[in-house]
Design a protein around this motif. Structure first.
Motif, PDB file in Angstrom:
ATOM      1  N   ALA A  59       7.185  15.019   4.767  1.00 32.33           N
ATOM      2  CA  ALA A  59       7.072  15.120   6.230  1.00 32.33           C
ATOM      3  C   ALA A  59       6.322  16.376   6.660  1.00 32.33           C
ATOM      4  N   SER A  60       6.452  17.468   5.908  1.00 34.19           N
ATOM      5  CA  SER A  60       5.794  18.713   6.301  1.00 34.19           C
ATOM      6  C   SER A  60       4.281  18.668   6.085  1.00 34.19           C
ATOM      7  N   LEU A  61       3.783  17.632   5.432  1.00 34.38           N
ATOM      8  CA  LEU A  61       2.335  17.498   5.240  1.00 34.38           C
ATOM      9  C   LEU A  61       1.645  16.911   6.466  1.00 34.38           C
ATOM     10  N   LYS A  62       2.407  16.440   7.414  1.00 37.26           N
ATOM     11  CA  LYS A  62       1.826  15.836   8.618  1.00 37.26           C
ATOM     12  C   LYS A  62       1.610  16.881   9.698  1.00 37.26           C
ATOM     13  N   GLY A  63       0.658  16.597  10.577  1.00 37.54           N
ATOM     14  CA  GLY A  63       0.410  17.473  11.718  1.00 37.54           C
ATOM     15  C   GLY A  63      -0.906  18.206  11.652  1.00 37.54           C
ATOM     16  N   GLU A  64      -1.261  18.698  10.479  1.00 41.06           N
ATOM     17  CA  GLU A  64      -2.556  19.363  10.310  1.00 41.06           C
ATOM     18  C   GLU A  64      -2.989  19.229   8.847  1.00 41.06           C
ATOM     19  N   PRO A  65      -4.301  19.302   8.607  1.00 36.52           N
ATOM     20  CA  PRO A  65      -4.781  19.187   7.223  1.00 36.52           C
ATOM     21  C   PRO A  65      -4.155  20.254   6.332  1.00 36.52           C
ATOM     22  N   THR A  66      -3.868  19.856   5.113  1.00 36.18           N
ATOM     23  CA  THR A  66      -3.210  20.750   4.165  1.00 36.18           C
ATOM     24  C   THR A  66      -3.888  20.649   2.815  1.00 36.18           C
ATOM     25  N   LEU A  67      -4.142  21.783   2.211  1.00 37.41           N
ATOM     26  CA  LEU A  67      -4.631  21.834   0.846  1.00 37.41           C
ATOM     27  C   LEU A  67      -3.405  22.039  -0.043  1.00 37.41           C
ATOM     28  N   VAL A  68      -3.173  21.125  -0.980  1.00 40.28           N
ATOM     29  CA  VAL A  68      -2.036  21.209  -1.893  1.00 40.28           C
ATOM     30  C   VAL A  68      -2.582  21.543  -3.275  1.00 40.28           C
ATOM     31  N   ASN A  69      -2.140  22.677  -3.810  1.00 35.78           N
ATOM     32  CA  ASN A  69      -2.622  23.155  -5.107  1.00 35.78           C
ATOM     33  C   ASN A  69      -1.468  23.152  -6.104  1.00 35.78           C
ATOM     34  N   VAL A  70      -1.691  22.491  -7.244  1.00 35.30           N
ATOM     35  CA  VAL A  70      -0.698  22.450  -8.312  1.00 35.30           C
ATOM     36  C   VAL A  70      -1.048  23.564  -9.295  1.00 35.30           C
ATOM     37  N   PHE A  71      -0.104  24.484  -9.517  1.00 33.05           N
ATOM     38  CA  PHE A  71      -0.386  25.656 -10.338  1.00 33.05           C
ATOM     39  C   PHE A  71       0.821  26.029 -11.178  1.00 33.05           C
ATOM     40  N   ALA A  72       0.610  26.912 -12.144  1.00 35.87           N
ATOM     41  CA  ALA A  72       1.691  27.456 -12.969  1.00 35.87           C
ATOM     42  C   ALA A  72       1.283  28.841 -13.449  1.00 35.87           C
ATOM     43  N   SER A  73       2.277  29.684 -13.669  1.00 38.42           N
ATOM     44  CA  SER A  73       1.996  31.055 -14.113  1.00 38.42           C
ATOM     45  C   SER A  73       1.400  31.084 -15.519  1.00 38.42           C
ATOM     46  N   TRP A  74       1.726  30.113 -16.346  1.00 40.74           N
ATOM     47  CA  TRP A  74       1.247  30.064 -17.729  1.00 40.74           C
ATOM     48  C   TRP A  74      -0.141  29.443 -17.848  1.00 40.74           C
ATOM     49  N   CYS A  75      -0.714  29.028 -16.740  1.00 39.09           N
ATOM     50  CA  CYS A  75      -2.004  28.327 -16.721  1.00 39.09           C
ATOM     51  C   CYS A  75      -3.146  29.349 -16.535  1.00 39.09           C
ATOM     52  N   ILE A  76      -3.949  29.528 -17.587  1.00 33.43           N
ATOM     53  CA  ILE A  76      -5.064  30.483 -17.528  1.00 33.43           C
ATOM     54  C   ILE A  76      -6.094  30.092 -16.463  1.00 33.43           C
ATOM     55  N   PRO A  77      -6.526  28.809 -16.365  1.00 33.52           N
ATOM     56  CA  PRO A  77      -7.464  28.449 -15.296  1.00 33.52           C
ATOM     57  C   PRO A  77      -6.903  28.677 -13.890  1.00 33.52           C
ATOM     58  N   CYS A  78      -5.568  28.631 -13.749  1.00 29.76           N
ATOM     59  CA  CYS A  78      -4.961  28.905 -12.441  1.00 29.76           C
ATOM     60  C   CYS A  78      -5.225  30.351 -12.022  1.00 29.76           C
ATOM     61  N   ARG A  79      -5.188  31.247 -12.990  1.00 24.19           N
ATOM     62  CA  ARG A  79      -5.509  32.660 -12.717  1.00 24.19           C
ATOM     63  C   ARG A  79      -6.958  32.794 -12.256  1.00 24.19           C
ATOM     64  N   ASP A  80      -7.842  32.057 -12.911  1.00 27.01           N
ATOM     65  CA  ASP A  80      -9.269  32.131 -12.577  1.00 27.01           C
ATOM     66  C   ASP A  80      -9.547  31.624 -11.169  1.00 27.01           C
ATOM     67  N   GLU A  81      -8.858  30.558 -10.745  1.00 25.91           N
ATOM     68  CA  GLU A  81      -9.141  29.989  -9.428  1.00 25.91           C
ATOM     69  C   GLU A  81      -8.379  30.685  -8.304  1.00 25.91           C
ATOM     70  N   HIS A  82      -7.369  31.468  -8.632  1.00 24.78           N
ATOM     71  CA  HIS A  82      -6.511  32.075  -7.605  1.00 24.78           C
ATOM     72  C   HIS A  82      -7.278  32.908  -6.567  1.00 24.78           C
ATOM     73  N   PRO A  83      -8.210  33.787  -6.992  1.00 18.57           N
ATOM     74  CA  PRO A  83      -8.965  34.536  -5.970  1.00 18.57           C
ATOM     75  C   PRO A  83      -9.771  33.619  -5.046  1.00 18.57           C
ATOM     76  N   LEU A  84     -10.211  32.485  -5.562  1.00 19.01           N
ATOM     77  CA  LEU A  84     -10.952  31.534  -4.728  1.00 19.01           C
ATOM     78  C   LEU A  84     -10.036  30.885  -3.693  1.00 19.01           C
ATOM     79  N   LEU A  85      -8.809  30.606  -4.084  1.00 21.12           N
ATOM     80  CA  LEU A  85      -7.846  30.055  -3.125  1.00 21.12           C
ATOM     81  C   LEU A  85      -7.538  31.070  -2.024  1.00 21.12           C
TER      82      LEU A  85
END
Length: 177
Positions: A59-85
């Motif tokens: 329900a909280s996804l309604k009302g305005e556009p939302t970017l949903v990002n799936v991430f984990a602390s152990w994920c090296i590519p997640c670290r790389d993309e974090h500054p871009l987010l």
């Protein structure tokens, strides 16, 4: 007949090599989600223990556009993309929700304490059930949900400056209509 029996495994091997060779240069981002243009799955995720931002649900996804990002602390590519987010959030003001995938709360908190927290909400998906419902292959993955709660975009793998400019920004513009 004996020659034929010896040739069968060789022919199967050649066929498999051919299939693998044809898909070597395939872009992993071309995997189209069956959820595109469908409502986001029904779910409810509690907040990551100890975080100051809430969890979220369908329900909280309604009302305005939302970017949903799936991430984990152990994920090296997640670290790389974090500054871009973080930059995307600062530049566009898009509502940014995170699904913390199969992660211990203390690790998620340390990850965001070190790198910064651009998320407006973060749901703890310790058992990966919600990620499975979203069709997540692995982390990171990013979705755009329009104001009606419909998934309009999916990016598999880490975001890059190029993918943000070429794919994410047009999808966000479309979601805002």
């Amino acid at each position: 007949m004996r020659k034929f029996l010896f040739a069968v495994p060789l022919l199967l091997l050649v066929g498999l090599i051919g299939v693998f060779a044809m898909s070597m240069d395939r872009d992993p981002n071309l995997v189209r989600s069956v959820l595109i243009d469908k409502p986001a799955p029904q779910f409810s995720l509690a907040a990551v223990d100890g975080m100051t931002v809430p969890g979220f649900d369908t329900a909280s996804l309604k009302g305005e556009p939302t970017l949903v990002n799936v991430f984990a602390s152990w994920c090296i590519p997640c670290r790389d993309e974090h500054p871009l987010l973080e930059a995307l959030k600062a530049e566009t003001g898009v509502r940014l929700f995170g699904i913390n995938h199969s992660d211990a709360p203390e690790n998620a908190r340390a990850f965001l304490a070190e790198l910064g927290n651009p998320y407006d909400a973060i749901g703890a998906d310790r058992d990966r059930r919600v990620s499975i419902d979203w069709g997540v292959y692995g982390v990171p993955e990013t979705f755009i949900v329009d104001r009606n709660g419909t998934i309009v975009f999916k990016h598999v793998g880490p975001l890059s400056a190029e993918s943000i400019e070429r794919e994410v920004m047009p999808a966000l513009d479309k979601a805002r209509l």
